[in-house]
Design a protein around this motif. Structure first.
Motif: not given
Length: 283
Positions: A254-266
């Motif tokens: 998945g490609v995210f604009e916001d790193r915090k959203l990516a960390e939560a998804a991780q």
């Protein structure tokens, strides 16, 4: 005797931003239309001089390669082609699992060719290394230069492109491996081109990715492995602006604009029992 200071070289993995299978060729291979993207995540090869011979070992992930690791095959190919037998000790620090669509083995083979070219002083140009790499596998030529490239033919015809975003990429690797052979069999293509390649601008935008890009393996792989299909849906539910199977799987990214959203998804995917790696594009 040729000696050198110990050094390491990264073997970054890749994702396919798009992967279209145009058709099967009379020789049994398939013509592809794909966009390769190098990532910062991958394996590492460590090199030391050796007095008498070539030695290979592997640490990290336990991989049963039957003693036929692509690093060894790359060494043999380079030696036979150039006549330069480099005496060295090579340790592959393995992080990228096989059967996950990330090209980990292909990256290792390309890194080995580049390192041997450097150590031996053979002076092979990138074009010559790419020609050698194609003998190791269809994905290997991409890793000689890496970055982001359009691939056609069986993946060995490469053209550099650019991308106007560098958003975080979350790799979700489920605890299953997908057989590339079985994934191709699921396509049921004839011996002629059924699809036309996508025409895109040299500078790729987010609109290009969301509107034009697709992975032809998804229907068959998702049918066989519903849990992989669910990962893609869950990535979109967690605000990825793009998600796709990489190669023939099993990785979905998945490609995210916001790193915090990516960390939560991780964190979410790790709790589900998957390996989840947050990384970013190279090039």
């Amino acid at each position: 005797m040729l000696t050198f200071q110990p050094f390491s070289i990264d073997a970054h993995c890749k994702i396919n931003l798009s992967l279209r299978i145009l058709g099967q060729r009379p020789d049994g291979y398939h013509n592809l239309d794909t966009i390769f993207q190098e990532l910062k995540f991958g394996d590492t090869l460590h090199f030391e001089s050796h007095d008498t011979r070539f030695e290979f070992s592997m640490t990290g992930l336990a991989i049963d390669d039957g003693g036929n690791n692509i690093v060894i095959r790359a060494y043999d190919l380079f030696t036979q082609t150039t006549g330069r037998k480099v005496k060295c000790r090579v340790r592959l620090e393995k992080r990228v699992p096989p059967g996950t669509g990330l090209g980990g083995g292909s990256a290792d083979g390309a890194a080995m060719l580049k390192a041997l070219n450097q150590i031996s002083g053979a002076g092979l140009a990138d074009e010559q290394l790419i020609e050698l790499a194609a003998k190791l596998g269809a994905d290997v030529p991409f890793f000689i230069r890496g970055g982001i490239q359009h691939g056609s033919g069986i993946g060995e015809v490469l053209e550099p492109v650019e991308m106007d975003f560098r958003d975080p990429v979350l790799l979700v690797i489920p605890p299953v491996q997908v057989s590339t052979k079985q994934a191709f069999e699921g396509l049921r293509l004839e011996l002629t081109d059924q699809w036309a390649p996508v025409t895109f601008r040299r500078l790729l935008t987010k609109a290009d990715v969301t509107q034009l890009f697709e992975n032809h393996f998804e229907p068959s792989v998702f049918h066989t492995y519903p849990q992989i299909s669910k990962i893609k849906a869950d990535l979109f539910d967690r605000d990825a602006w793009f998600a796709s199977l990489s190669g023939s799987g099993s990785t979905v990214y998945g490609v995210f604009e916001d790193r915090k959203l990516a960390e939560a998804a991780q964190s979410f995917f790790q709790r589900q029992g998957n390996t989840a790696v947050l990384t970013e594009p190279v090039g």
